[in-house]
Structures are given as C-alpha cells and as structure tokens.
Design an enzyme around this catalytic site. Structure first.
Site, PDB file in Angstrom:
ATOM      1  N   LYS A  14       0.843  -1.188   0.000  1.00  0.00           N
ATOM      2  CA  LYS A  14       0.000   0.000   0.000  1.00  0.00           C
ATOM      3  C   LYS A  14       0.887   1.249   0.000  1.00  0.00           C
ATOM      4  O   LYS A  14       1.922   1.280   0.670  1.00  0.00           O
ATOM      5  CB  LYS A  14      -0.887  -0.043   1.245  1.00  0.00           C
ATOM      6  N   SER A  86      -9.373   1.447   3.466  1.00  0.00           N
ATOM      7  CA  SER A  86      -8.546   2.251   2.574  1.00  0.00           C
ATOM      8  C   SER A  86      -7.602   1.409   1.695  1.00  0.00           C
ATOM      9  O   SER A  86      -7.032   1.921   0.725  1.00  0.00           O
ATOM     10  CB  SER A  86      -7.707   3.247   3.384  1.00  0.00           C
ATOM     11  N   SER A 110      -9.632  -1.087   7.346  1.00  0.00           N
ATOM     12  CA  SER A 110      -9.069  -0.811   6.025  1.00  0.00           C
ATOM     13  C   SER A 110      -8.431  -1.995   5.330  1.00  0.00           C
ATOM     14  O   SER A 110      -8.167  -1.932   4.131  1.00  0.00           O
ATOM     15  CB  SER A 110      -8.042   0.320   6.127  1.00  0.00           C
TER      16      SER A 110
END
Length: 364
Positions: A14, A86, A110
């Site tokens: 990420k 996320s 997330s």
C-alpha cells in the site's frame, strides 16, 4: 534467485509504506510528512518475497470507499462498485492475481472491508504484534493503526505470518470452542446476516459451542481519537493556503483539529471502558463471529446503505462493525463469502495475542 521461506512469492505494498527509491504519495496531492523505510518491507524482501509495486488507497487512509485525488479503485467483481478502503488497491492486486499477497494497513477496517468486498482474505494482527511493525508507514492514528496482509486464502496469509513470526500455523478443530456470534443483525442487510448465520451453523455442526453475544457501537470513542490523531499527523498541510486534500479528507482533518483536549480525553476513557468490556466478553467465549461489511460493495455514486434498521451513510454503516477491533487492537480475520456475483465477508475476532490460534481456526 531469492531464497527463504517466501521465495517465489510476489507482493504489493500500500502506498503508505516507505520503500527505498519509491515515492510515497498516499494517493494524495497534499504534502505529506516524511517517513523512513519500512522494516516490514525489508524483512519480507529478506525472506525471499519480491515486491512488484505499490497500490492505490483511500486518500491518506482516512476512509473506507477508496476516494482520493486520482480516482477511486474499481471493484474487480463489478467495476461500477468501489473496491473498498482504505487498502482497496491492495485487495484488487490480490483478487486479480497480480501478486500472491499484499501489505495493507487497518485503522478501522481498512484491510478487512476491501478484502470482504473484493473476495479475498484479510488479517489484522494484534496491535503491537512485533511481526507486523508500523514503523516506516505513514501514520493515521497511532492508537488504531495496524499493518497486515491480504491473500487469496487463509493459507497464503498464514504462510506470510509464519515466516515473519517464526510461529507455525496449523489447522485447529472447532469441537468445544466457545463461539460468540456478535448479534448485530439490525446493522446489516438480511442477506448478510444470513451469511453469518450459515457460518455459525457450520461451526456448530463441527462441534463448536455457539451462543449469541452483544458488544456496543464504539464510534463515540473511535471517531474523536482517530480524527484528532490524524489532524496532528497532517497539521503542516492543514496550515497551508492550499492543503491539497480532497474535500472530504480535509473536512475530516479539520474536524479532528477542532476537537478539544477534553473531547479526546473523554473518548480515551470510553475506549478503556470498551476494552474492559471486551476482556469480560473473552472470559465467556474463545472467539467472536460477526459480519465484516453491512452489504455488498456500494456503487461509486452511492451515499447510503440500507440495512435492517434503516438507511445510513456508507462510512457510518461500515465502520461501526469494523472499528471495534482496530480501536481495541484484537486480532481479526476477514473471510470472504460470496453473495450472488459479489462478495461480503465474516470476521473472526480472538483475544489479544491469539493470532496463531485465530489463523488456525481460519484454516479449518
């Protein structure tokens, strides 16, 4: 050729992770605080895994739909729907077969939300688990931030955790295990609750002792803590004439900056009360079972989710069934479950430090 227990495996990170020679943008146009290199990425490389790239996310990780300055991440099961956030790009990179596993972060769901909506497995370890350091990762909330993996199945997640922790993960039987079914049927659609009940029935058939339990909405503690800590992280950008955040992110950060010390102290006191309540619950059950999302992934233009008790904003509807376990730091495993052509998921939550046991139950 790389050697080690993860040799031959590829992964994505990420775009909150500091990686030497790679920019860190957090899917934002804002000027972000600098972070050092991630020891977690370095460790995975040392164990033989190959990093293929970085992934898109909800701007600076402050949200669950994937909205950011460059356009949202599309769901691989239906491009008209969000992938979740996320860690949406992380989930997509696994679901589409681009990588064997992905590094995400989880401050309120997330990892688990995009895992459920994209049909992959997501694991949020115990807060502070040394196998999963948060150093070298752009923070959002020190209280709630976790790092963790996503993979196509529990075996893939377990392999990475075992390599990092040195602890073997083996299947665990359900016979005699006390399973508390977190009764939030009003917070999800009837179809999602039917998925949870089917899992509960399966575990009962395997010999688990299944009972229904309750645990409250914790948003009155979660929201002030996360927003105040996030505002502190991005204080420098907020003082500039053009902070560079999308409107929703900036509004949330400014709301956090406006909170008083008394507001945050009261939220922290409520968090401690919730932790005490969860400790008491874990004296009665060995593991919790509940939904991971309230419904299938929403469409990009969708603002509300209609659940059994009524319509709610998407963020609110999702976070109240995932934020508990980030706020309180208990290890949580999200297992995807098909719902028509789309995907939802269930969560298994174990007591603090029982990460290996939790993964073992997931391998059943």
């Amino acid at each position: 050729m790389a050697e080690g227990p993860l040799a031959g495996l590829t992964f994505s990170a990420k775009d909150l992770y500091g990686v030497p020679g790679w920019p860190l943008r957090g899917s934002s146009r804002a000027v972000l605080p600098e972070v050092g290199d991630s020891p977690l990425v370095a460790r995975l490389l040392g164990l033989g895994a190959t990093l293929l790239g970085k992934t898109h996310l909800h701007e600076v990780a402050l949200g669950i739909t994937g909205a950011n300055a460059f356009g949202g991440t599309r769901n691989p099961l239906d491009p008209a729907r969000v992938a979740g956030g996320s860690s949406g790009g992380a989930a997509v990179s696994v679901a589409t077969g681009e990588v064997d596993f992905a590094l995400g972060t989880d401050t309120g769901g997330s990892i688990r939300v995009p895992a459920a909506w994209c049909g992959v497995v997501g694991f949020k370890p115990t807060k502070g688990n040394t196998a999963w350091p948060t150093e070298g990762v752009l923070p959002l909330s020190d209280t709630c931030d976790h790092t963790g993996p996503l993979a196509r199945d529990v075996r893939g997640v377990a392999r990475v955790h075992s390599a990092l922790s040195g602890e073997a993960v083996t299947p665990r039987e359900w016979a005699g295990v006390r399973v508390g079914v977190w009764d939030v049927s009003a917070w999800v659609t009837p179809d999602v609750w039917a998925v949870v009940e089917a899992d509960a029935a399966r575990l009962a058939a395997l010999g688990a002792r299944v009972t229904k339990v309750s645990f409250p909405d914790v948003m009155d503690a979660y929201t002030p803590i996360v927003l105040s800590e996030a505002a502190a992280v991005h204080a420098r950008a907020l003082t500039s004439e053009a902070p560079g955040f999308i409107a929703a992110t900036e509004a949330n950060l400014r709301a956090g900056a406006a909170l008083s010390e008394a507001d945050v102290a009261a939220a922290r006191a409520r968090r401690e009360a919730y932790r005490t309540r969860l400790e008491a619950l874990f004296s009665e059950v060995d593991v919790l079972l509940g939904p991971a999302v309230p419904d299938v992934a929403p469409r990009f233009e969708q603002e509300e989710v209609s659940v059994a008790e009524g319509a709610l904003p998407v963020r609110r509807a999702v976070l109240r069934i995932t934020a508990q376990w980030s706020l309180l730091g208990a290890p949580t495993l999200c297992l995807p479950r098909p719902l028509g052509a789309l995907s939802v998921g269930v969560q298994l939550v174990a007591p603090w430090g029982q990460d290996v046991a939790l993964l073992g139950w997931g391998l059943d």
